[in-house]
Design a protein around this motif. Structure first.
Motif, PDB file in Angstrom:
ATOM      1  N   LYS A  17       0.864  -1.183   0.000  1.00  0.00           N
ATOM      2  CA  LYS A  17       0.000   0.000   0.000  1.00  0.00           C
ATOM      3  C   LYS A  17       0.901   1.234   0.000  1.00  0.00           C
ATOM      4  CE  LYS A  17      -3.718  -2.316   2.553  1.00  0.00           C
ATOM      5  NZ  LYS A  17      -4.571  -2.284   3.763  1.00  0.00           N
ATOM      6  N   ARG A  18       1.016   1.844  -1.152  1.00  0.00           N
ATOM      7  CA  ARG A  18       1.955   2.946  -1.323  1.00  0.00           C
ATOM      8  C   ARG A  18       1.321   4.315  -1.135  1.00  0.00           C
ATOM      9  NH1 ARG A  18       2.963  -0.752  -5.481  1.00  0.00           N
ATOM     10  NH2 ARG A  18       4.928  -1.898  -5.232  1.00  0.00           N
ATOM     11  N   ASN A  19       0.061   4.374  -0.828  1.00  0.00           N
ATOM     12  CA  ASN A  19      -0.589   5.665  -0.630  1.00  0.00           C
ATOM     13  C   ASN A  19      -0.677   6.077   0.839  1.00  0.00           C
ATOM     14  OD1 ASN A  19      -2.378   3.712   0.155  1.00  0.00           O
ATOM     15  ND2 ASN A  19      -4.151   4.551  -0.931  1.00  0.00           N
ATOM     16  N   GLN A  20      -0.013   5.322   1.699  1.00  0.00           N
ATOM     17  CA  GLN A  20      -0.033   5.652   3.122  1.00  0.00           C
ATOM     18  C   GLN A  20       1.178   6.504   3.494  1.00  0.00           C
ATOM     19  OE1 GLN A  20       0.122   2.010   5.324  1.00  0.00           O
ATOM     20  NE2 GLN A  20       1.828   1.187   4.159  1.00  0.00           N
ATOM     21  N   ILE A  21       1.050   7.279   4.531  1.00  0.00           N
ATOM     22  CA  ILE A  21       2.090   8.187   5.004  1.00  0.00           C
ATOM     23  C   ILE A  21       2.772   7.549   6.209  1.00  0.00           C
ATOM     24  CG2 ILE A  21       2.563  10.481   5.929  1.00  0.00           C
ATOM     25  CD1 ILE A  21       0.125  11.479   4.434  1.00  0.00           C
ATOM     26  N   GLU A  22       4.104   7.540   6.187  1.00  0.00           N
ATOM     27  CA  GLU A  22       4.886   6.968   7.272  1.00  0.00           C
ATOM     28  C   GLU A  22       5.813   8.011   7.863  1.00  0.00           C
ATOM     29  OE1 GLU A  22       7.050   3.646   5.896  1.00  0.00           O
ATOM     30  OE2 GLU A  22       5.279   2.366   5.588  1.00  0.00           O
ATOM     31  N   LEU A  23       6.052   7.918   9.122  1.00  0.00           N
ATOM     32  CA  LEU A  23       7.044   8.732   9.815  1.00  0.00           C
ATOM     33  C   LEU A  23       8.189   7.824  10.219  1.00  0.00           C
ATOM     34  CD1 LEU A  23       4.796  10.993  12.100  1.00  0.00           C
ATOM     35  CD2 LEU A  23       5.914  11.595   9.964  1.00  0.00           C
ATOM     36  N   ARG A  24       9.373   8.152   9.743  1.00  0.00           N
ATOM     37  CA  ARG A  24      10.530   7.303  10.015  1.00  0.00           C
ATOM     38  C   ARG A  24      11.566   8.055  10.824  1.00  0.00           C
ATOM     39  NH1 ARG A  24      12.011   4.027   4.453  1.00  0.00           N
ATOM     40  NH2 ARG A  24      10.028   2.906   4.223  1.00  0.00           N
ATOM     41  N   ALA A  25      12.240   7.351  11.655  1.00  0.00           N
ATOM     42  CA  ALA A  25      13.379   7.898  12.387  1.00  0.00           C
ATOM     43  C   ALA A  25      14.653   7.477  11.655  1.00  0.00           C
ATOM     44  CB  ALA A  25      13.385   7.379  13.826  1.00  0.00           C
ATOM     45  N   VAL A  26      15.357   8.454  11.078  1.00  0.00           N
ATOM     46  CA  VAL A  26      16.530   8.175  10.260  1.00  0.00           C
ATOM     47  C   VAL A  26      17.752   8.830  10.888  1.00  0.00           C
ATOM     48  CG1 VAL A  26      17.577   8.425   7.985  1.00  0.00           C
ATOM     49  CG2 VAL A  26      15.116   8.068   8.180  1.00  0.00           C
ATOM     50  N   ASP A  27      18.802   8.066  11.055  1.00  0.00           N
ATOM     51  CA  ASP A  27      20.083   8.593  11.504  1.00  0.00           C
ATOM     52  C   ASP A  27      20.884   8.947  10.261  1.00  0.00           C
ATOM     53  OD1 ASP A  27      22.409   9.268  12.742  1.00  0.00           O
ATOM     54  OD2 ASP A  27      22.969   7.210  13.263  1.00  0.00           O
ATOM     55  N   ILE A  28      20.937  10.241   9.921  1.00  0.00           N
ATOM     56  CA  ILE A  28      21.576  10.661   8.683  1.00  0.00           C
ATOM     57  C   ILE A  28      23.059  10.279   8.678  1.00  0.00           C
ATOM     58  CG2 ILE A  28      22.162  12.670   7.257  1.00  0.00           C
ATOM     59  CD1 ILE A  28      19.650  13.982   8.148  1.00  0.00           C
ATOM     60  N   GLU A  29      23.694  10.332   9.815  1.00  0.00           N
ATOM     61  CA  GLU A  29      25.123  10.045   9.876  1.00  0.00           C
ATOM     62  C   GLU A  29      25.430   8.606   9.499  1.00  0.00           C
ATOM     63  OE1 GLU A  29      29.089  10.783  10.293  1.00  0.00           O
ATOM     64  OE2 GLU A  29      27.427  12.214  10.272  1.00  0.00           O
ATOM     65  N   SER A  30      24.481   7.703   9.690  1.00  0.00           N
ATOM     66  CA  SER A  30      24.717   6.291   9.390  1.00  0.00           C
ATOM     67  C   SER A  30      24.318   5.916   7.969  1.00  0.00           C
ATOM     68  CB  SER A  30      23.943   5.408  10.378  1.00  0.00           C
ATOM     69  OG  SER A  30      22.544   5.607  10.237  1.00  0.00           O
ATOM     70  N   LEU A  31      23.944   6.888   7.145  1.00  0.00           N
ATOM     71  CA  LEU A  31      23.518   6.576   5.789  1.00  0.00           C
ATOM     72  C   LEU A  31      24.670   6.086   4.917  1.00  0.00           C
ATOM     73  CD1 LEU A  31      21.041   9.506   5.034  1.00  0.00           C
ATOM     74  CD2 LEU A  31      20.487   7.137   5.574  1.00  0.00           C
ATOM     75  N   ILE A  32      25.901   6.505   5.213  1.00  0.00           N
ATOM     76  CA  ILE A  32      27.056   6.121   4.395  1.00  0.00           C
ATOM     77  C   ILE A  32      28.134   5.560   5.299  1.00  0.00           C
ATOM     78  CG2 ILE A  32      26.573   7.831   2.600  1.00  0.00           C
ATOM     79  CD1 ILE A  32      28.721   9.568   3.849  1.00  0.00           C
ATOM     80  N   GLY A  33      29.046   4.815   4.716  1.00  0.00           N
ATOM     81  CA  GLY A  33      30.120   4.195   5.476  1.00  0.00           C
ATOM     82  C   GLY A  33      31.226   5.167   5.832  1.00  0.00           C
ATOM     83  N   GLU A  34      32.067   4.735   6.734  1.00  0.00           N
ATOM     84  CA  GLU A  34      33.158   5.583   7.218  1.00  0.00           C
ATOM     85  C   GLU A  34      34.222   5.813   6.153  1.00  0.00           C
ATOM     86  OE1 GLU A  34      33.382   7.226   9.985  1.00  0.00           O
ATOM     87  OE2 GLU A  34      31.455   6.492  10.729  1.00  0.00           O
ATOM     88  N   GLU A  35      34.361   4.902   5.184  1.00  0.00           N
ATOM     89  CA  GLU A  35      35.387   5.018   4.156  1.00  0.00           C
ATOM     90  C   GLU A  35      34.842   5.550   2.841  1.00  0.00           C
ATOM     91  OE1 GLU A  35      38.497   4.563   4.887  1.00  0.00           O
ATOM     92  OE2 GLU A  35      37.993   3.930   6.919  1.00  0.00           O
ATOM     93  N   HIS A  36      33.667   6.113   2.863  1.00  0.00           N
ATOM     94  CA  HIS A  36      33.056   6.618   1.626  1.00  0.00           C
ATOM     95  C   HIS A  36      33.825   7.836   1.119  1.00  0.00           C
ATOM     96  CE1 HIS A  36      30.009   7.927  -1.237  1.00  0.00           C
ATOM     97  NE2 HIS A  36      29.429   6.746  -1.089  1.00  0.00           N
TER      98      HIS A  36
END
Length: 442
Positions: free
Chosen positions: A32-51
Motif C-alpha cells: 500500500k503505497r498511498n499511506q504516510i509513514e514517519l521514520r526515524a533516520v540517523d543521517i550520519e549512518s547513511l554512508i560508510g566511514e570510508e566513503h
C-alpha cells in the motif's frame, strides 16, 4: 477406558482429503503505497566511514571561505532568508563532479533521492538555480584552491614537481556542426536578428497588459541574446581570418583555402579532430600533471586544434603559478616544436618528446642542418636508452583524461572558454582531492 470417558462426546473428525481445493479468498500482504509513514533516520549512518564523500567533506571543512561568506547579506538581526552555505555548495559540486553529474537540475533531484547527497545536505534544501550559478561563478576561488592544495601535496612530499608531463584532450563543445556559418550567412542572420529585436522592443513599450508584456519581454531578451551571439560569431570569424592570413604568409602551398565559418551557438568553439578521428566542434584542454602521481599541476583551455606550439605558453603559466620551472618535461610528438625545445633548453629544462619519423626514412634522432644546441641535445637524449626510460611515465598522465571521461567529461554543457575553464576546474580539483588522499594512504 479413560480416553472414552473424557472424549466420548466429541464429534467424529473426518480424515483429511488429499489434494483438496482450498475454499475462500487467500489472505495476502499487499503493498500500500498511498499511506504516510514517519521514520526515524540517523543521517550520519547513511554512508560508510570510508566513503569518498567523507574525504571531500573533510577537505571542504578545513577551507577558509570567508570571501564567499562576506557576500551574504542575511546577518544576525538583519532581515532576509538565510543563504545556503557556500561550504555545502562546494562539497556538493565536488562530489557530484566525481560521480559524473554536471547538471544543476540533476543534482537537485539527487539531493532529494540519494542517501549520499542527503548526508551532505543534512536537511538543507537546494535548488538548481543556486547550484548552476555557483558552478560557473567561482572560477577564481577554485583556481586558488587548486594551487593551495597542490602546494600542500608538494610540501608533504607526495608529488614531484621536477618532472612534469603535458598532454591535451579534446572535449566536444556545446555547439552543433550546423551552427557554423560563413560571413554572408552571418550578415543575413545579423540583419534578421536586429529587425526582430527592434520589433519586439516596440511591442513591449507600446503594450500595457502586464502578462503579455512579460511574454514579449522574454521574447525580446531571447532575440537580443541571439543578436549578441551572431555579433560574437562575426568577431570570431574576423579573428579566424587574421590567423589564417598569418599562417599563409609563413607558408603557402598554392591551394585555395576553404571559406572560414564561425558558430552562432558558441562562437569560441572550433571544429577540431577528436580522439576517434572525426571532426567536431570542441575545445582543446591542455593538462600538466606530475609524472606518475596523476595530480593536476595546471591546465589551460584553448580553441586551437593542434598541440604544436602550446608547450612554451604552458611553461610560462606554470612559472607564474608555482614560481618555478620543472627540470624535466614530458610531452608527446605533437608538441615537438624546435622553437619551444630551444627555449626550454635555454631555461635549463630537459624536454622528452619522441621525434616524428622522417618522410625520407632516415633516423629522426640524427642531427640535421639548422639544429640549435637545444634540438641537438634533445635528439641525443631521445636516442639513448636512458632518455627512453625517462619518457615512459608520460603515458600515466593520460589516466587523468580517462578518469575525466568516466566522470562524463565528454560533452560540455556550457559555452565560451571562460565557462569551460570554470567547469574543468571542478574536475581538476576533485581529481586532486581524491588522488591526493590515495597517495597519502599509500
Amino acid at each position: 477406558m479413560a480416553d472414552d470417558k473424557l472424549f466420548g462426546e466429541l464429534p467424529e473428525q473426518p480424515a483429511p482429503r488429499a489434494n483438496a481445493a482450498p475454499s475462500g479468498a487467500p489472505r495476502l500482504r499487499e503493498p500500500k503505497r498511498n499511506q504516510i509513514e514517519l521514520r526515524a533516520v540517523d543521517i550520519e549512518s547513511l554512508i560508510g566511514e570510508e566513503h569518498p564523500v567523507r574525504v571531500i567533506w573533510a577537505y571542504v571543512e578545513g577551507l577558509d571561505l570567508s570571501e564567499l561568506e562576506d557576500r551574504i547579506k542575511a546577518r544576525d538581526e538583519r532581515p532576509g532568508h538565510p543563504a545556503t552555505s557556500p561550504r555545502l555548495l562546494l562539497a556538493l559540486w565536488l562530489y557530484a563532479t566525481s560521480e559524473g553529474v554536471g547538471s544543476g537540475r540533476a543534482l537537485e533531484r539527487l539531493c532529494e533521492s540519494q542517501d549520499v547527497y542527503r548526508w551532505l545536505c543534512g536537511g538543507v534544501s537546494v535548488n538548481h538555480h543556486t547550484l548552476t550559478d555557483f558552478r560557473i561563478e567561482h572560477a577564481v576561488l577554485l583556481d586558488r584552491l587548486l594551487a593551495e592544495h597542490l602546494a600542500a601535496l608538494a610540501k608533504a612530499g607526495l608529488v614531484d614537481l621536477d618532472t612534469l608531463a603535458q598532454d591535451g584532450v579534446r572535449i566536444r563543445a556545446s555547439a552543433g556542426a550546423a551552427s557554423f556559418r560563413r560571413e554572408a550567412t552571418l550578415d543575413r542572420h545579423l540583419a534578421t536578428a536586429q529587425a526582430v529585436v527592434d520589433e519586439l522592443r516596440r511591442e513591449v513599450e507600446t503594450r500595457s497588459d502586464a502578462s503579455n508584456q512579460r511574454i514579449k519581454a522574454a521574447k525580446e531578451r531571447a532575440a537580443r541574446e541571439r543578436l549578441e551571439r551572431v555579433k560574437a560569431a562575426q568577431a570570431a570569424l574576423a579573428d579566424i581570418k587574421r590567423q589564417r592570413e598569418a599562417r599563409e604568409d609563413r607558408r603557402s602551398n598554392g591551394k585555395k583555402p576553404k571559406e572560414p565559418r564561425a558558430s552562432t551557438t558558441d562562437p569560441q568553439a572550433r571544429v577540431m579532430k577528436m580522439s576517434d578521428g572525426g571532426f567536431r566542434p570542441g575545445y582543446n584542454v591542455q593538462v600538466v600533471s606530475s609524472a606518475g602521481e596523476q595530480i593536476v599541476v595546471g591546465f589551460e583551455v584553448t580553441n586551437v586544434g593542434s598541440d604544436r606550439g602550446l608547450m612554451r605558453p604552458m611553461q610560462d603559466r606554470l612559472r607564474a603559478r608555482t614560481g618555478r620551472l620543472p627540470r624535466r618535461y614530458l610531452v608527446d610528438g605533437g608538441f615537438g616544436s624546435a622553437e619551444d625545445i630551444e627555449w626550454a633548453h635555454d631555461q635549463g629544462i630537459e624536454v622528452f618528446c619522441p621525434p616524428t619519423q622522417s618522410k625520407h626514412g632516415t633516423d629522426p634522432c640524427l642531427p640535421r642542418r639548422g639544429d640549435g644546441p637545444g634540438v641537438l641535445a634533445w635528439r641525443t637524449r631521445m636516442a639513448s636508452e636512458a632518455g627512453k626510460a625517462q619518457y615512459k611515465p608520460r603515458s600515466i598522465c593520460e589516466c587523468i583524461h580517462a578518469r575525466w571521461r568516466n566522470w562524463n567529461l565528454r560533452l560540455l554543457t556550457v559555452r565560451g572558454i571562460e565557462k569551460v575553464r570554470a567547469a574543468v576546474l571542478w574536475y581538476a580539483l576533485a581529481n586532486n582531492i581524491l588522488q591526493g588522499h590515495r597517495l597519502a594512504n599509500a
